[in-house]
Design a protein around this motif. Structure first.
Motif, short mmCIF file in Angstrom:
data_model
loop_
_atom_site.label_atom_id
_atom_site.label_comp_id
_atom_site.label_asym_id
_atom_site.label_seq_id
_atom_site.Cartn_x
_atom_site.Cartn_y
_atom_site.Cartn_z
N GLY A 1 49.85 42.14 45.31
CA GLY A 1 50.16 40.67 45.60
C GLY A 1 49.83 39.81 44.30
O GLY A 1 48.64 40.25 43.77
N LEU A 2 50.02 38.67 44.27
CA LEU A 2 49.45 37.71 43.30
C LEU A 2 48.15 36.91 43.71
O LEU A 2 47.98 36.69 45.03
N TYR A 3 47.68 36.35 42.43
CA TYR A 3 46.61 35.66 42.93
C TYR A 3 46.36 34.37 41.76
O TYR A 3 47.08 34.53 40.87
N ASN A 4 45.52 33.39 42.16
CA ASN A 4 45.46 32.24 41.61
C ASN A 4 44.30 32.20 40.39
O ASN A 4 43.10 32.20 41.00
N PRO A 5 44.23 32.62 39.17
CA PRO A 5 43.32 32.75 38.53
C PRO A 5 42.29 31.43 38.18
O PRO A 5 41.27 31.39 37.72
N PHE A 6 43.14 30.48 38.35
CA PHE A 6 42.60 28.81 38.15
C PHE A 6 42.17 28.15 39.45
O PHE A 6 42.41 26.84 39.72
N TRP A 7 41.66 28.80 40.41
CA TRP A 7 41.44 28.12 41.73
C TRP A 7 40.45 27.16 41.65
O TRP A 7 40.35 26.23 42.64
N LYS A 8 39.56 27.00 40.66
CA LYS A 8 38.48 26.15 40.84
C LYS A 8 38.85 24.84 39.72
O LYS A 8 37.85 24.08 39.40
N THR A 9 39.96 24.89 39.27
CA THR A 9 40.23 23.80 38.59
C THR A 9 40.94 22.62 38.97
O THR A 9 41.29 22.84 40.30
N PRO A 10 41.08 21.40 38.50
CA PRO A 10 41.87 20.38 39.33
C PRO A 10 42.98 20.97 39.92
O PRO A 10 43.46 20.25 40.77
N ALA A 11 43.86 21.65 39.15
CA ALA A 11 45.21 21.97 39.42
C ALA A 11 45.22 23.08 40.56
O ALA A 11 46.32 23.73 41.17
N GLY A 12 44.09 23.70 40.88
CA GLY A 12 43.64 24.95 41.88
C GLY A 12 44.55 25.05 43.08
O GLY A 12 45.24 25.84 43.35
#
Length: 254
Positions: free
Chosen positions: A181-192
């Motif tokens: 499955g996919l994950y979000n590598p930018f979870w801690k950014t403003p767009a996370g």
């Protein structure tokens, strides 16, 4: 002056950071961090190989994109090599994982790879197939103005992914497939938050599409990567610990 420093400057910085990380995420899912491929593999004449009967010996193969290849793992092991270690630790009799994944691969690239008689032979002899594909397809349209609505576009990509799974099933109908499955590598950014919602929607669609296949397991990775520092130096792919935990999750289900 103080008002400018305390309010407007942080706002500008946050907006700039969002733009930078969104562009990075675009590069991640479009495969720009890997090597684009244009595969035309040779084929051999003769009947298609048939899948062997189920056996106690685990014979794994991994294919797909840079995540399947193991990009970002400083040891070079990736999911496949770390799965080998995990199975040995558990005293599970297994052959070494064959890794034929390619950096930057999208679903059509994997389909062309599956035309190779050599690849079909390896697939037919495997009883554990690990697949990572679709992430590079999701945002492959360079002109965002021409991009369809998210759900419609995801469904189109999902059809391509399903074609890959169908082709694998045509060669080997009985093997266990573990789809990453996919994950979000930018979870801690403003767009996370926005990106996480899209990633979760994609993973839900995977489960819905393949839920009827009792031999296909969607391996969730969002909880492994999100809220943890488990990315590689490139901040796109999993790091050593991330790959180890994904491999452990697969081993748990074998």
């Amino acid at each position: 002056m103080r008002r400018l420093l305390y309010w407007y400057v942080p706002l500008v910085v946050a907006i700039a950071a969002t733009a930078v990380f969104a562009a990075g995420f675009y590069s991640f899912v479009s495969g720009d961090v890997g090597t684009p491929v244009d595969l035309v593999l040779p084929t051999r004449s003769g009947p298609a190989p048939t899948a062997p009967a189920q056996q106690s010996l685990v014979t794994p193969i991994i294919l797909g994109d840079s995540l399947a290849r193991g990009a970002g793992d400083t040891t070079g092991l990736g999911i496949g090599g770390r799965l080998d270690q995990e199975l040995r630790r558990r005293n599970i009799h297994a052959n070494r994982t064959v890794n034929i994944a390619i950096n930057g691969a999208r679903a059509p690239d994997v389909l062309r790879q599956l035309q190779s008689r050599n690849v079909q032979t390896i697939l037919a002899e495997s009883n554990v197939i690990i697949l990572s594909v679709g992430g590079n397809d999701l945002w492959g349209v360079n002109d965002w103005r021409k991009r369809p609505p998210p759900d419609k576009f995801m469904d189109a990509v999902l059809d391509r992914v399903a074609s890959v799974v169908d082709r694998i099933r045509a060669v080997n109908p009985r093997a266990r497939i573990f789809f990453i499955g996919l994950y979000n590598p930018f979870w801690k950014t403003p767009a996370g938050g926005v990106l996480t919602a899209l990633v979760n929607r994609w993973n839900a669609k995977l489960i819905e599409r393949f839920g009827s296949d009792v031999n296909l397991t969607v391996v969730q990775t969002s909880d492994i990567i999100a809220n943890h520092n488990r990315l590689a130096f490139d901040q796109f792919h999993p790091g050593d610990e991330g790959y180890a935990l994904i491999a452990r999750r697969i081993a748990d289900a074998i």
